[in-house]
Every structure is written in structure tokens, then in C-alpha cells.
Scaffold this active site. Structure first.
Site, short mmCIF file in Angstrom:
data_model
loop_
_atom_site.label_atom_id
_atom_site.label_comp_id
_atom_site.label_asym_id
_atom_site.label_seq_id
_atom_site.Cartn_x
_atom_site.Cartn_y
_atom_site.Cartn_z
N MET A 171 0.87 -1.17 0.00
CA MET A 171 0.00 0.00 0.00
C MET A 171 0.91 1.22 0.00
O MET A 171 1.69 1.42 0.94
CB MET A 171 -0.90 -0.04 1.24
CG MET A 171 -1.75 1.18 1.45
SD MET A 171 -3.02 0.89 2.73
CE MET A 171 -2.02 0.69 4.19
N HIS A 480 1.26 3.25 12.77
CA HIS A 480 0.82 2.44 11.63
C HIS A 480 -0.62 2.74 11.20
O HIS A 480 -1.52 2.82 12.03
CB HIS A 480 0.86 0.96 12.05
CG HIS A 480 1.90 0.17 11.32
ND1 HIS A 480 2.44 -0.99 11.81
CD2 HIS A 480 2.49 0.36 10.11
CE1 HIS A 480 3.32 -1.48 10.98
NE2 HIS A 480 3.37 -0.68 9.93
N GLU A 481 -0.84 2.86 9.89
CA GLU A 481 -2.19 2.98 9.29
C GLU A 481 -3.02 4.10 9.91
O GLU A 481 -4.21 3.93 10.17
CB GLU A 481 -2.94 1.64 9.41
CG GLU A 481 -2.16 0.42 8.95
CD GLU A 481 -1.57 0.59 7.55
OE1 GLU A 481 -2.09 1.39 6.77
OE2 GLU A 481 -0.58 -0.09 7.26
N GLY A 482 -2.41 5.22 10.12
CA GLY A 482 -3.12 6.36 10.70
C GLY A 482 -2.76 6.53 12.16
O GLY A 482 -3.06 5.67 12.98
#
Length: 633
Positions: A171, A480-482
Site C-alpha cells: 500500500m 501504523h495505518e493512521g
């Protein structure tokens, strides 16, 4: 117990986890009942157990023994390729061969059509054994996003080859200059010649730009890597559309492929610019990637927009132009729940290690029982009240977070296979819970890892024992991821107010069902009342935060709001779990403080009361932080 660089009790660790998973899956969530639904009709409790058995074995044999190895033998770039230790190759191959990459997918895609809750439970073994090796979550999430938003051709060529293990996925969102501010990304995508829309793999673009913090961005574990890349396409005037409206999503393979999924032998213009060296997760390659810098020029499109071979990475549009964030958030939301599970399992790994240490380490003497008499025998650490406090905190955080993660996974199954009304409710409830499922474990299971170090004392701060690595690995998950702040802003700024507060109202009704059920058990009635008041306080705080309609005032204390909200959700999980414990064994009581009941008791006595302080600043829209002048620091 001998110091060593891997979990000291691998077999005991996975056995303890398996016991917890069995209870949560079968006694609490009634996962076996899903086999009555057409999609899961071929399955049974026996097939679910077989999957868990397989994953437990692979995690014990291929992952856990090498957790320290991948921490010390970091990925390195030799100028041509990324070098990883052989154990990483072996573990990844064993995982792919197990079929777990596509476990919840349709039979037609080579999947098992497992319920997602069973897939999540089975994957937890790998995260507990070695998160650095076991980070396959992006490949599955990448493929799932293509299944939802890609064309049938893209699904067959890219998603299917990720699920079968041939290819891996990434991603690619962040950029060095933009970080989490996606509206400021600078990567550009331009049509590859006049006939760019005719490519059977999707409208073909040339991408130029840089992406940062790409997990598994380059390696030799698979024959190809499928990058999902956010980039801006030009508007009608030929200039980039400002903000997020011009952001589109592209499939950018490391190596170019044909419509049969075969490698063409040509490298795409995606270059590894460098490896990021991290505090934790050291076994996972983390990269800076350059797209279209010209190191690997590729043929121009048939439309002739470029002569011969030119710079620009080939990318295939996924979904509609300008809807890149919408497409990517399908993957991001899945990844956020997976990160919550990763944080949870690291917290539990530390708990299992420190529990074993506390049971075997002799130190000190009990207070009030000859504690100052050096001639009296020492006692084990676990006999000290404060050590019990730290163990109970870890257990309540880790097992509570695991319950939340599996509950969210069960909502995914309900959203996919339930009747229309139940499915809609499940999807809405999952929307509200996703920021909590990601953020709460990443904060409080990190605290569990800190407590695991504390129990080990000075030894915990050394690399002779695994708990310092668990802490380092877990520290990433709040980013991580926001980041934590982004999740908090999403929760208070969007999730609890969207659709006129419908999601928050649904959560309140769902929690109320547990409260009413718990009130029927005398031992749980007090906790039910405590949770009811805490839930009311969160609802009141939500209204107070938005009383002026000023987003700046409302969101200034979004993180304390999220902490309180998360504690209320975890108290709900523990109350519901406690009800199931007593339903299974009526001889237990909360006073006995046995196993899960002890952890539940700890959470209600020591943790839930903290919500008052967090919500106080939310209700008053306290501006202490927001008003602080820069020069006052």
C-alpha cells in the site's frame, strides 16, 4: 529459565493462546453457528479446529524460533536486491502453502470460504510468534481492495495471484514531504499515450513520484510485488486537481505482466531508493520507492505518447478517476483492524513471557511475613501484590483487546452474510468501532509490553529476554495505518456524528443488550450499572464537545475522548465475556478472581474509573493545549 532471544515457552505460549481463542470463538461468539449459512455450509467446528491446528503448528515451528533472528539480521540491499534471512523465506512459503492468504475468499479464487472471524483467529498465532515475519496483512488487504474496486481482468491477474502466494502486495500512500496529509501528495499519473484506455489490464498511466514507509516494498520472497499507489491525475485544464479530489488509485507491478498473469520479463520503472531502519518490526523490509525516475525505462504505450522507451512507471487505474481515497480506504480500514490485532498479539506475547518469568524468578520476601529477615526463603515474583497487579493489567488489556478484534471480525461476517437489516447494522457498528479496534490495542497493549519489561526488572531491559523486542515492535502500531491523533479525530469528528449520530446510537443499543443480560446475574449487576453510567457519560461528552459546533473546540481533546470511549468499549467486551464465563460455569463468582473473571474484575475496578478524568476535559472543551502559544514551550 535460561535467557534466550526467542519466546522462552513457545509451546506454552501457543497453548495458552489457543485456549483463549477457543473460548472466545466458540463459547462467546458462537462461531460454529455460522456453518448454518450457505457460504459456510461446507464447514464445521472440526474444519475450523483443523485450520487453527495448522496455523498454531506453523507459527510454533517456522515463526517463533526465529523472532530474534529477524530482529538482528535486518534486511539489507546489495545494490541489486534486498537480502532477507532464509528463515523469512521458509516461513513465508509455509504460510502461503497453508492457503491462509485467501482463507476467507471464494472457492473460485482458490480460497476456503472460511468465516473472517476464524481467519482472524488463526492468523493471530503468526502475529504472536513473530510480527516481523508474519506481516502478510498488506497482501491480503491489497487483493481484497482489487476484488472490490478492480475490473474482472484485474481481479484475475493481480488479486488471484496474491491470494495464491505467487505475488505480494503493498500500500503506497505516504510521501516524504506529506506524511499523513494525503491531500498534499505530489506523485503524478498521466495517460500513457492516446490509446491509454484500451489496455486490457485497465487504463494505462505513467506515474512519477516518491513513496515513503512502504512495508514489504521490495524483497525476493515472491516473483512479483503488486503496489497499490495513490497519485494525482491532471484535470480538464491539464493541471493537477488540488486537494483529495484528483487522487486516483493505480496498480503498479514491480515486474510487468500479461493478461494471463505471466511475467513479460520487463522490469517496471519502480526503484528502491533506500531502506528505513526502524526501532521495531526490523524483519519486515520498509522502503522508500521512486516511481518513474528512469532507472528502469519501459516501453511506451501503443498510442505513441512517448517515443521508444521512456521514464514513468506503468500503472493501471483502479476504479474511477478521482476516487482513489475511496478505493484505498477499503484496504486501510481492513489494515487498521489488522494492526489492532498485531498490537494485541504483541501485548499477549509479552504477557505470556512475563507470566512465565514471574512464576519462576525468586526475589524478595512478602511484606509483613519476615520480609526483612534475610535468612527466610525468597518467594517467587508472582507472590507479590504489585506484580499481580501488573500481570492482571496485561491480561485485561491483551485478552480484552483480542475479544474486541474478534468481535469486529464477526461483524465483518455478519455484514457479508447476515440478513439485510443485520448486515447493515453490522457494517455501521464496525464503522464506529474501527478507530477503537486499531487505536486502543496499540496504546494499551504497548503499556502491557512496558509492564512485561517491568516485571523482568533490569533483565527486561536487555536483549537476553524477548520482552524488550515486543515493546519495540509494538511501538510502531500507534503510528501504523493512521496515527493515534488521526484515529481520534476520525472517531469524534466523523464516526460518532455521521448520519445524525446513528452509529453511536446503534452502539448504545447494542451495549444496552449486554447490560440488561448481565443484570440478570447478581454477580454482574454492579458492573452492568457501572458500564451503563460510563456509556451515558460518553454520550453526554459527545454532545458537550460539539455544543458550539466549532470543530476546533470539539476536536482539541479528541485523544482523551477516544481513550475514554475505548475503555467503555473494552468494559462492554469484558462484561459480555464475563456473562459467557458464568453461563459456562455457574459455580464461578466475580469474588473468586479466577482467570477471565479476575481480569474482568480488574478492568472494572482499576481501569473503567479512569474515564471520568479523560471526559472532563472533553465536556468543558478545555483549551489548555489548543491555546498554548508556541513561544511558551
Amino acid at each position: 529459565m535460561s535467557p534466550q532471544g526467542m519466546p522462552p515457552i513457545i509451546s506454552s505460549m501457543t497453548t495458552s493462546l489457543r485456549s483463549t481463542l477457543d473460548f472466545l470463538l466458540y463459547d462467546w461468539l458462537r462461531a460454529a453457528s455460522l456453518t448454518a449459512r450457505p457460504r459456510f455450509a461446507d464447514h464445521s467446528r472440526e474444519t475450523f479446529d483443523a485450520v487453527l491446528d495448522t496455523c498454531e503448528r506453523i507459527a510454533r515451528e517456522k515463526y517463533a524460533p526465529f523472532n530474534r533472528t529477524v530482529d538482528t539480521q535486518e534486511p539489507r540491499f546489495d545494490g541489486e536486491k534486498v537480502i532477507l534471512p532464509q528463515c523469512t523465506h521458509d516461513a513465508r512459503q509455509a504460510y502461503a502453502d497453508s492457503g491462509m492468504l485467501g482463507a476467507a475468499q471464494d472457492y473460485e479464487l482458490g480460497g476456503m470460504q472460511l468465516p473472517y472471524v476464524v481467519e482472524s483467529a488463526a492468523n493471530s498465532f503468526f502475529a504472536c510468534a513473530s510480527i516481523s515475519i508474519g506481516s502478510n496483512l498488506l497482501t491480503t488487504g491489497n487483493a481484497n481492495a482489487i476484488l472490490v474496486h478492480g475490473t474482472p481482468m484485474q481481479q484475475r491477474v493481480f488479486a488471484a495471484n496474491e491470494f495464491n502466494g505467487r505475488w505480494a502486495g503493498t500500500m503506497c500512500l505516504s510521501e516524504p514531504q506529506a506524511g499523513s496529509s494525503l491531500s498534499d501528495i505530489a506523485t503524478r499519473a498521466e495517460p500513457d499515450g492516446a490509446g491509454f484506455e484500451a489496455d486490457p489490464l485497465g487504463p494505462r498511466y505513467r506515474l512519477r513520484g516518491n513513496k515513503m514507509w512502504i512495508s514489504a516494498g521490495d524483497h525476493e520472497l515472491t516473483e512479483n510485488i503488486v503496489h497499490l499507489v495513490l497519485a494525482k491525475i491532471p484535470g480538464p485544464d491539464g493541471k493537477p486537481v488540488p486537494g483529495v479530489k484528483g487522487i486516483s488509485l493505480f496498480i503498479v507491478p514491480k515486474k510487468l505482466v500479461d493478461t494471463e498473469g505471466k511475467l513479460t520479463g520487463e522490469r517496471n520503472d519502480v526503484a528502491l531508493a533506500g531502506l528505513n531502519h526502524k526501532l521495531g518490526w526490523r524483519g519486515t523490509t520498509n522502503t522508500l520507492l521512486n516511481f518513474g525516475e528512469g532507472r528502469y525505462p519501459v516501453r511506451a504505450g501503443q498510442g505513441g505518447g512517448l517515443d521508444g522507451r521512456g521514464a514513468g512507471a506503468i500503472g493501471y487505474l483502479v476504479g474511477k478517476p478521482g476516487e482513489g481515497l475511496k478505493c484505498m480506504f477499503h484496504m486501510m480500514n481492513e489494515a487498521r483492524i489488522s494492526i489492532g490485532m498485531a498490537a494485541t498479539m504483541l501485548g499477549l506475547a509479552g504477557y505470556y513471557a512475563s507470566l512465565d518469568y514471574a512464576r519462576t524468578r525468586l526475589q524478595g520476601r512478602p511484606i509483613g511475613s519476615g520480609g526483612k529477615d534475610a535468612s527466610s526463603p525468597q518467594v517467587r515474583l508472582i507472590e507479590h501484590a504489585d506484580v499481580k497487579r501488573m500481570l492482571l493489567a496485561q491480561k485485561s488489556y491483551g485478552e480484552g483487546a483480542l475479544a474486541l478484534n474478534l468481535y469486529c471480525a464477526r461483524l465483518v461476517d455478519e455484514g457479508r452474510t447476515g440478513d439485510a437489516g443485520a448486515a447493515a447494522d453490522a457494517r455501521l457498528l464496525l464503522e464506529v468501532l474501527t478507530p477503537i479496534a486499531k487505536s486502543w490495542p496499540s496504546e494499551f497493549c504497548l503499556e502491557a509490553n512496558s509492564l512485561a519489561i517491568q516485571i523482568h526488572g533490569g533483565y527486561g531491559y536487555t536483549r537476553d529476554f524477548p520482552v524488550e523486542q515486543y515493546w519495540r515492535d509494538n511501538r510502531l502500531n500507534m503510528i501504523h495505518e493512521g496515527t493515534h491523533g488521526i484515529q481520534a479525530a476520525d472517531l469524534l469528528g466523523r464516526k460518532v456524528v455521521m448520519q445524525g449520530g446513528a452509529g453511536l446510537q446503534l452502539l448504545a443499543r447494542t451495549v444496552a443488550v449486554t447490560i440488561a443480560k448481565a443484570r440478570q446475574r447478581p454477580g454482574l449487576a454492579a458492573w452492568a450499572g457501572q458500564l451503563e453510567q460510563a456509556l451515558r457519560d460518553v454520550i453526554d461528552a459527545t454532545r458537550a464537545a460539539w455544543a458550539t459546533g466549532n470543530a476546533g473546540e470539539a476536536l482539541a481533546n479528541a485523544v482523551p475522548y477516544m481513550q475514554a470511549f475505548g475503555h467503555v468499549v473494552l468494559a462492554w467486551m469484558w462484561l459480555d465475556v464475563a456473562d459467557s464465563v458464568l453461563a459456562k460455569d455457574a459455580s464461578l463468582s466475580i469474588a473468586a478472581s479466577v482467570g477471565r473473571m479476575g481480569a474482568a474484575r480488574y478492568f472494572f475496578h482499576y481501569e473503567l474509573p479512569k474515564t471520568g478524568a479523560w471526559l472532563a476535559v472533553v465536556c468543558t472543551r478545555d483549551a489548555t493545549c489548543a491555546d498554548m502559544a508556541e513561544d511558551a514551550f
